[in-house]
Write an enzyme that holds these catalytic residues in place. Structure first.
Site, PDB file in Angstrom:
ATOM      1  N   ASP A 153      43.334  35.509  48.391  1.00 50.07           N
ATOM      2  CA  ASP A 153      43.061  35.627  46.948  1.00 50.07           C
ATOM      3  C   ASP A 153      43.904  36.701  46.274  1.00 50.07           C
ATOM      4  O   ASP A 153      44.167  37.762  46.829  1.00 50.07           O
ATOM      5  CB  ASP A 153      41.591  35.923  46.676  1.00 50.07           C
ATOM      6  CG  ASP A 153      41.305  35.960  45.181  1.00 50.07           C
ATOM      7  OD1 ASP A 153      41.557  34.949  44.518  1.00 50.07           O
ATOM      8  OD2 ASP A 153      40.877  37.013  44.682  1.00 50.07           O
ATOM      9  N   ASN A 200      43.661  36.234  35.341  1.00 44.65           N
ATOM     10  CA  ASN A 200      44.286  35.136  36.076  1.00 44.65           C
ATOM     11  C   ASN A 200      43.230  34.441  36.935  1.00 44.65           C
ATOM     12  O   ASN A 200      42.641  35.091  37.792  1.00 44.65           O
ATOM     13  CB  ASN A 200      45.408  35.675  36.968  1.00 44.65           C
ATOM     14  CG  ASN A 200      46.210  34.549  37.605  1.00 44.65           C
ATOM     15  OD1 ASN A 200      46.230  33.447  37.084  1.00 44.65           O
ATOM     16  ND2 ASN A 200      46.846  34.838  38.724  1.00 44.65           N
ATOM     17  N   PHE A 255      46.512  41.742  35.485  1.00 39.59           N
ATOM     18  CA  PHE A 255      45.440  40.789  35.223  1.00 39.59           C
ATOM     19  C   PHE A 255      44.105  41.342  35.727  1.00 39.59           C
ATOM     20  O   PHE A 255      44.047  41.932  36.805  1.00 39.59           O
ATOM     21  CB  PHE A 255      45.712  39.477  35.976  1.00 39.59           C
ATOM     22  CG  PHE A 255      46.912  38.711  35.492  1.00 39.59           C
ATOM     23  CD1 PHE A 255      46.815  37.863  34.393  1.00 39.59           C
ATOM     24  CD2 PHE A 255      48.139  38.812  36.146  1.00 39.59           C
ATOM     25  CE1 PHE A 255      47.914  37.126  33.954  1.00 39.59           C
ATOM     26  CE2 PHE A 255      49.245  38.084  35.719  1.00 39.59           C
ATOM     27  CZ  PHE A 255      49.132  37.238  34.616  1.00 39.59           C
ATOM     28  N   GLY A 256      43.011  41.128  34.986  1.00 37.76           N
ATOM     29  CA  GLY A 256      41.696  41.415  35.557  1.00 37.76           C
ATOM     30  C   GLY A 256      40.726  42.131  34.638  1.00 37.76           C
ATOM     31  O   GLY A 256      41.122  42.827  33.700  1.00 37.76           O
ATOM     32  N   ARG A 307      39.247  47.335  46.045  1.00 32.73           N
ATOM     33  CA  ARG A 307      40.501  48.124  45.992  1.00 32.73           C
ATOM     34  C   ARG A 307      40.717  49.101  47.139  1.00 32.73           C
ATOM     35  O   ARG A 307      41.770  49.733  47.199  1.00 32.73           O
ATOM     36  CB  ARG A 307      40.607  48.903  44.681  1.00 32.73           C
ATOM     37  CG  ARG A 307      40.468  48.066  43.411  1.00 32.73           C
ATOM     38  CD  ARG A 307      41.518  46.998  43.309  1.00 32.73           C
ATOM     39  NE  ARG A 307      41.572  46.383  41.984  1.00 32.73           N
ATOM     40  CZ  ARG A 307      42.088  45.187  41.753  1.00 32.73           C
ATOM     41  NH1 ARG A 307      42.588  44.462  42.744  1.00 32.73           N
ATOM     42  NH2 ARG A 307      42.128  44.688  40.535  1.00 32.73           N
ATOM     43  N   ASP A 342      34.713  38.025  40.077  1.00 33.60           N
ATOM     44  CA  ASP A 342      36.143  38.342  40.215  1.00 33.60           C
ATOM     45  C   ASP A 342      36.415  39.745  39.653  1.00 33.60           C
ATOM     46  O   ASP A 342      37.445  39.983  39.015  1.00 33.60           O
ATOM     47  CB  ASP A 342      37.041  37.287  39.549  1.00 33.60           C
ATOM     48  CG  ASP A 342      38.490  37.401  39.995  1.00 33.60           C
ATOM     49  OD1 ASP A 342      38.785  38.174  40.934  1.00 33.60           O
ATOM     50  OD2 ASP A 342      39.352  36.719  39.401  1.00 33.60           O
TER      51      ASP A 342
HETATM   52 ZN   LIG Z   1      42.012  34.929  42.552  1.00 31.52          ZN
END
Ligand SMILES: [Zn+2]
Length: 432
Positions: free
Chosen positions: A151, A277, A322-323, A64, A304
């Protein structure tokens, strides 16, 4: 500074063996491996019953920084990695600004100097990750990237991706593909199937992923590029990758712990921490992912890691980002769910989380061998404790695994001969 790890089980993927021995670390290297080692000057650490593995590498995480330091920073993310048993991480380039220039890569590398574990940056494949024009790939390579990826988004234009791949072959550079046909997935928030219908939530079909897996394999075959498929979630993707490998296409693939441990049924709780996702799929998909891991179709387990703030996730399912914050649970989840259940051996886990990532990324070999750099992950297979998000050092507390009682935890993380985590606590001189 010398360290003597006493009485551990040395995991050796090269010989597919595990043997009881002491391991002596000197000046950042592995100096000796044998039973009954004596080293009076060394700091002795008893590790009876623990597995001494080559140092794990997370080849897919989102730190991030720059731009979204409220979610995570390079320092907090790498501390989370060390706590989770990782001795290195690969940082994706969907930061703000994105890692499409030498300046951003240099900033990441500069911030990583104070980090407890090394950070290998990924550069964007296209300018601003828009999928329209190639990034300054030559510059990014010079700045020290280990792979190219947009990505977070796919490169939707096949002609652009073809040119990215052709260009990458000049440097033998890895392309990491986020496979998603965004027209098919548009508006979707979970797997499209029985449960999405039941809940009345918009679904993302498997085809959204599989069409891109097929396309990217075809383009890799045509261009000779090295392709790595990120976060594989569906049985069909596993089949496509298996067939491509049999044909000799240069393709590798990864799966995340959450796609191995959860299905779309978890969404029935409406816990926004289950929103990821690609989405969580069905038990049949999980079975295919496990089969893919076992037969070598899937080379890598990667987190991820996608930290978000509580405020962002504390909204209706539709609006949540998402995440999952995954760095501090990945190793334990994989031990508890795969190794303890006999789906993977400890040697196979070390291959998927240490040896194969190093090989695919072109990093120095990961193995517990005399002369190699002392990057080690030590796992206690007897330690049983619950996941507690409040104890995460990651700023992201967004985990659907909070409260899960897991067997098998990393208890030592050693980077270049230095202990950065011991018994779940960070050590060393890095800022806290
Ligand atoms: Zn991805």
């Amino acid at each position: 500074m010398c360290l003597l790890l006493k009485g551990g089980l040395v995991v050796d993927p090269d010989r597919n063996s595990i043997k009881k021995a002491d391991v002596l670390l000197e000046e950042g290297r592995i100096a000796a491996i044998q039973p009954g080692l004596k080293a009076p000057d060394a700091q002795t650490i008893p590790v009876e019953g623990c597995y001494i593995c080559p140092g794990f590498i997370d080849m897919h995480c989102h730190l991030r920084e720059p731009g979204e330091e409220m979610k995570e920073t390079i320092l907090t993310g790498t501390r989370a990695a060390a706590r989770g048993g990782f001795t290195a991480v690969v940082a994706m380039g969907n930061t703000k600004p994105p890692a499409d220039s030498r300046a951003v890569i240099e900033l990441v590398k500069g911030q990583a100097e104070a980090a407890p574990v090394p950070v290998y940056p990924v550069g964007c494949a296209t300018k601003e990750r828009k999928g329209l024009e190639l990034a300054e790939i030559g510059d990014l390579v010079e700045a020290g990237i280990v792979a190219l990826s947009d990505d977070g988004n796919p490169v939707m234009n096949s002609e652009v991706l073809r040119r990215v791949m052709e260009y990458s072959t000049m440097f033998n550079l890895l392309i990491i593909s986020h496979c998603e046909d965004t027209h098919l997935s548009a508006g979707g928030i979970m797997h499209e199937g029985y449960i999405s219908t039941l809940l009345g939530l918009r679904g993302i079909p498997r085809a959204a992923e599989e069409i891109h897996v097929a396309r990217d394999i075809i383009l890799a075959e045509m261009t000779g590029a090295r392709l790595h498929i990120a976060h594989v979630s569906s049985a069909g993707s596993v089949r496509l990758i298996r067939e491509a490998k049999q044909r000799g296409v240069r393709v590798t693939a990864e799966v995340t712990p959450h796609h191995l441990c959860l299905t779309d049924e978890a969404v029935m709780t409406f816990d926004t921490n289950t929103k990821v996702n690609p989405p969580l799929r069905t038990p049949e998909d999980v079975e295919a992912l496990c089969a893919g891991l076992r037969d070598g179709t899937i080379d890598v387990i990667a987190t991820d890691h996608a930290p978000h703030t509580l405020e962002e996730k504390d909204v209706e399912y539709n609006y949540a980002p998402f995440g999952i914050s995954g760095l501090e649970t990945a190793v334990s989840l994989m031990w508890d769910r795969l190794v303890a259940k006999g789906i993977l051996t400890p040697v196979q886990l070390a291959q998927k989380m240490a040896c194969n990532p190093a090989k695919i990324l072109g990093l120095p070999e990961r193995s517990v061998k005399v002369g190699n750099a002392a990057n080690l992950t030590v796992i206690n297979p007897q330690l049983k404790q619950p996941v507690r998000v409040e104890s995460f050092v990651s700023k992201g507390k967004n985990s659907p695994f909070n409260g899960w009682e897991l067997l098998g935890w990393p208890v030592l993380t050693i980077v270049a001969g230095k202990i950065v985590m011991s018994e779940g606590k960070l050590t060393g001189s890095e800022r806290s």
